[in-house]
Design an enzyme around this catalytic site. Structure first.
Site, PDB file in Angstrom:
ATOM      1  N   CYS A  29       0.798  -1.233   0.000  1.00 17.84           N
ATOM      2  CA  CYS A  29       0.000   0.000   0.000  1.00 17.84           C
ATOM      3  C   CYS A  29       0.828   1.280   0.000  1.00 17.84           C
ATOM      4  O   CYS A  29       0.764   2.071  -0.944  1.00 17.84           O
ATOM      5  CB  CYS A  29      -0.922   0.005   1.215  1.00 17.84           C
ATOM      6  SG  CYS A  29      -2.085  -1.366   1.193  1.00 17.84           S
TER       7      CYS A  29
HETATM    8  N1  LIG Z   1      -2.760  -6.093   2.028  1.00 15.95           N
HETATM    9  C1  LIG Z   1      -3.176  -5.027   2.682  1.00 15.95           C
HETATM   10  O1  LIG Z   1      -2.804  -4.826   3.848  1.00 15.95           O
HETATM   11  C2  LIG Z   1      -4.147  -4.020   2.066  1.00 15.95           C
HETATM   12  C3  LIG Z   1      -4.720  -3.057   2.898  1.00 15.95           C
HETATM   13  C4  LIG Z   1      -5.631  -2.159   2.383  1.00 15.95           C
HETATM   14  C5  LIG Z   1      -5.930  -2.192   1.026  1.00 15.95           C
HETATM   15  N2  LIG Z   1      -5.365  -3.116   0.212  1.00 15.95           N
HETATM   16  C6  LIG Z   1      -5.779  -3.099  -1.206  1.00 15.95           C
HETATM   17  O2  LIG Z   1      -6.604  -4.224  -1.462  1.00 15.95           O
HETATM   18  C7  LIG Z   1      -6.384  -4.693  -2.781  1.00 15.95           C
HETATM   19  C8  LIG Z   1      -6.014  -6.168  -2.756  1.00 15.95           C
HETATM   20  O3  LIG Z   1      -4.787  -6.316  -2.037  1.00 15.95           O
HETATM   21  P1  LIG Z   1      -4.310  -7.673  -1.403  1.00 15.95           P
HETATM   22  O4  LIG Z   1      -3.227  -7.321  -0.454  1.00 15.95           O
HETATM   23  O5  LIG Z   1      -5.446  -8.486  -0.917  1.00 15.95           O
HETATM   24  O6  LIG Z   1      -3.704  -8.389  -2.704  1.00 15.95           O
HETATM   25  P2  LIG Z   1      -3.248  -9.919  -2.867  1.00 15.95           P
HETATM   26  O7  LIG Z   1      -2.231  -9.940  -3.950  1.00 15.95           O
HETATM   27  O8  LIG Z   1      -2.946 -10.521  -1.528  1.00 15.95           O
HETATM   28  O9  LIG Z   1      -4.559 -10.661  -3.368  1.00 15.95           O
HETATM   29  C9  LIG Z   1      -5.155 -10.445  -4.577  1.00 15.95           C
HETATM   30  C10 LIG Z   1      -5.781 -11.756  -5.027  1.00 15.95           C
HETATM   31  O10 LIG Z   1      -6.500 -11.486  -6.217  1.00 15.95           O
HETATM   32  C11 LIG Z   1      -6.330 -12.576  -7.101  1.00 15.95           C
HETATM   33  N3  LIG Z   1      -6.653 -12.092  -8.429  1.00 15.95           N
HETATM   34  C12 LIG Z   1      -5.927 -11.298  -9.247  1.00 15.95           C
HETATM   35  N4  LIG Z   1      -6.605 -11.058 -10.377  1.00 15.95           N
HETATM   36  C13 LIG Z   1      -7.781 -11.698 -10.270  1.00 15.95           C
HETATM   37  C14 LIG Z   1      -8.900 -11.830 -11.110  1.00 15.95           C
HETATM   38  N5  LIG Z   1      -8.959 -11.249 -12.317  1.00 15.95           N
HETATM   39  N6  LIG Z   1      -9.938 -12.577 -10.674  1.00 15.95           N
HETATM   40  C15 LIG Z   1      -9.894 -13.185  -9.467  1.00 15.95           C
HETATM   41  N7  LIG Z   1      -8.851 -13.091  -8.629  1.00 15.95           N
HETATM   42  C16 LIG Z   1      -7.814 -12.357  -9.026  1.00 15.95           C
HETATM   43  C17 LIG Z   1      -4.906 -13.012  -6.874  1.00 15.95           C
HETATM   44  O11 LIG Z   1      -4.692 -14.345  -7.282  1.00 15.95           O
HETATM   45  C18 LIG Z   1      -4.779 -12.850  -5.351  1.00 15.95           C
HETATM   46  O12 LIG Z   1      -5.146 -14.031  -4.674  1.00 15.95           O
HETATM   47  C19 LIG Z   1      -5.338  -3.783  -3.382  1.00 15.95           C
HETATM   48  O13 LIG Z   1      -5.943  -2.757  -4.090  1.00 15.95           O
HETATM   49  C20 LIG Z   1      -4.633  -3.217  -2.167  1.00 15.95           C
HETATM   50  O14 LIG Z   1      -4.055  -1.955  -2.439  1.00 15.95           O
HETATM   51  C21 LIG Z   1      -4.474  -4.048   0.704  1.00 15.95           C
END
Ligand SMILES: NC(=O)c1ccc[n+]([C@@H]2O[C@H](COP(=O)([O-])OP(=O)(O)OC[C@H]3O[C@@H](n4cnc5c(N)ncnc54)[C@H](O)[C@@H]3O)[C@@H](O)[C@H]2O)c1
Length: 433
Positions: free
Chosen positions: A270
């Site tokens: 992030c």
């Molecule tokens: N990790 C954090 O602490 C956090 C906190 C706040 C916000 N976010 C935001 O949340 C969002 C997701 O982050 P995350 O950390 O969960 O990411 P991540 O990489 O852990 O997970 C994303 C998942 O989406 C899947 N994916 C990708 N493309 C896909 C598709 N077309 N269809 C289905 N699944 C698909 C991937 O295989 C993966 O399992 C981002 O925008 C991030 O900025 C993350």
């Protein structure tokens, strides 16, 4: 149509889809299942789908037991055709930067293209991925309308940003207040009904743009303040003052001061990334976001600065990094987590190798160096004991996991470069960086 959706959301007979079963999506899906909704998780990663359906976890802080317990109500799938079963769908896919450091919305648009043929009237779609203000209205809405839906009448659209603090045991999905903005008043009503069923406090805002911007402000606030303390660290270092002691002292002020801590650089999915979503969008409006750029510049310079401090310290003993045996202590991006994304420790390792050092690492949360898109190290975590620690010319403390025996390291290391302010008392073999 809205009333039927609201009823199903409120009596928990609704099916909730979560697309992207990562650090954000998986706990969210589990939470909906745990409070009684049927939760359908979508992911393109077949290995994750298989593991989750087998009751196995792939995220350290989510115990397998939690997944197997939720299995009655929770199911993972890779088949978008099942999106039609859902009453509400939350999109939680990655939003990285591309090679030019511009927003890469391809995961969001890819998800939407896959969902579109299977959407049906009466559904609620919520984007949770962090993104630039306007994404929901400018990118999602026209695509959904192209299917003939009328937003706010027979289809509902919201933005509700995810808030997560990995490794913080004080907060869980349920107890972190959730902001929600709708494309229309009816959309917001549906969004509030969805999250109200699973989350203690839902914070309505007047539009999807406000919700998108609020998330960016939260992360920009952190990035800028971390940039500030990293600059303070450089000044303090020149002046022979311990910046950590300064921050601890300032933090005794009961009002008007929030402590942020310097480090070897920004990490995680992030803080290093999200501010540039706004910087990019602001250019469309003729605004140059100077705080964001400046904080980015300072934070990105940290790994080089730390390596400079290591070279200085080695130089005082007549050594250089060439041929030096270095143990990097902690390689996850922050303490007590197994998440390696954007970890500054990896950049430190690459800089060390580029200067001829022989690098190994120790991290109980990362037993094997993972496969990463842009980094490759064939390494396994080294077990810490007195003889091992004493065998290195330099211990570079990059991530301050609680699991480390810091007294043992101080007792046996020839030289420690501490980027996290772990060692409060001065010691002849400890250099703060
Ligand atoms: N990790 C954090 O602490 C956090 C906190 C706040 C916000 N976010 C935001 O949340 C969002 C997701 O982050 P995350 O950390 O969960 O990411 P991540 O990489 O852990 O997970 C994303 C998942 O989406 C899947 N994916 C990708 N493309 C896909 C598709 N077309 N269809 C289905 N699944 C698909 C991937 O295989 C993966 O399992 C981002 O925008 C991030 O900025 C993350």
């Amino acid at each position: 149509m809205k009333d039927a959706l609201l009823r199903r959301l409120r009596d928990r007979s609704a099916v909730v889809g979560v697309v992207g079963l990562g650090y954000v999506g998986l706990p969210l899906a589990l939470r909906f299942a745990e409070v009684g909704y049927r939760a359908l998780g979508f992911d393109i990663d077949a290995a994750k789908v298989e593991a989750l359906n087998g009751g196995r976890s792939y995220i350290e802080r989510i115990p397998a037991q939690r997944i197997s317990q939720a299995r009655q109500k929770f199911e993972a799938t890779g088949r978008y055709v099942r999106a039609g079963e859902c009453d509400a769908i939350a999109i939680c896919v990655p939003t990285p930067l591309d090679r030019q450091r511009q927003p890469d919305l391809s995961f969001v648009t890819g998800t939407l293209e896959s969902l579109l043929p299977h959407l049906r009237a009466g559904q609620l779609l919520v984007l949770e991925s962090t993104t630039w203000p306007g994404t929901t209205e400018e990118v999602l809405r026209p695509r959904i309308e192209s299917r003939g839906f009328k937003i706010g009448e027979d289809f509902f659209l919201c933005f509700s940003p995810e808030r997560e603090d990995p490794g913080n045991p004080r907060y869980a999905t349920q107890t972190i207040p959730k902001i929600c903005g709708g494309s229309t008043a009816a959309c917001l009503e549906a969004g509030l009904a969805l999250y109200g069923g699973a989350i203690d406090s839902v914070v309505p805002v007047s539009s999807t743009r406000v919700a998108e911007m609020a998330k960016l402000l939260e992360n920009i606030h952190r990035a800028v303040n971390i940039g500030l303390v990293n600059e303070m660290k450089i000044v303090c270092d020149r002046m022979g003052i311990d910046v950590h002691e300064v921050i601890r002292a300032a933090a005794t002020k009961p009002f008007g001061f929030v402590p942020y801590w310097p480090g070897p650089g920004l990490g995680g999915h992030c803080i290093p990334i999200d501010p540039f979503y706004l910087a990019w969008k602001a250019r469309e409006y003729g605004v140059h976001t100077r705080f964001i750029e400046l904080a980015g510049e300072i934070n990105r310079a940290m790994p080089e600065w730390v390596i400079g401090k290591a070279e200085e310290a080695l130089g005082r003993c007549g050594n250089t990094l060439q041929g030096c045996r270095v143990l990097v202590l902690g390689i996850a991006y922050k303490k007590d987590v197994d998440d390696m994304r954007e970890s500054p420790a990896v950049e430190l390792m690459e800089l060390l190798v580029a200067r001829g050092a022989k690098v190994e690492y120790s991290d109980p949360h990362v037993p094997v160096f993972p496969r990463m898109r842009e980094h490759r190290f064939e390494l396994k975590s080294v077990r810490l004991d007195a003889a091992t620690v004493a065998g290195y010319d330099l211990v570079l403390l990059a991530t301050d996991h609680q699991a480390f025996d810091y007294a043992l390291v101080r007792k046996h290391a020839k030289l420690i470069v501490d980027t996290r302010g772990v060692y409060l008392e001065p010691a002849p073999n400890v250099v703060k960086a």
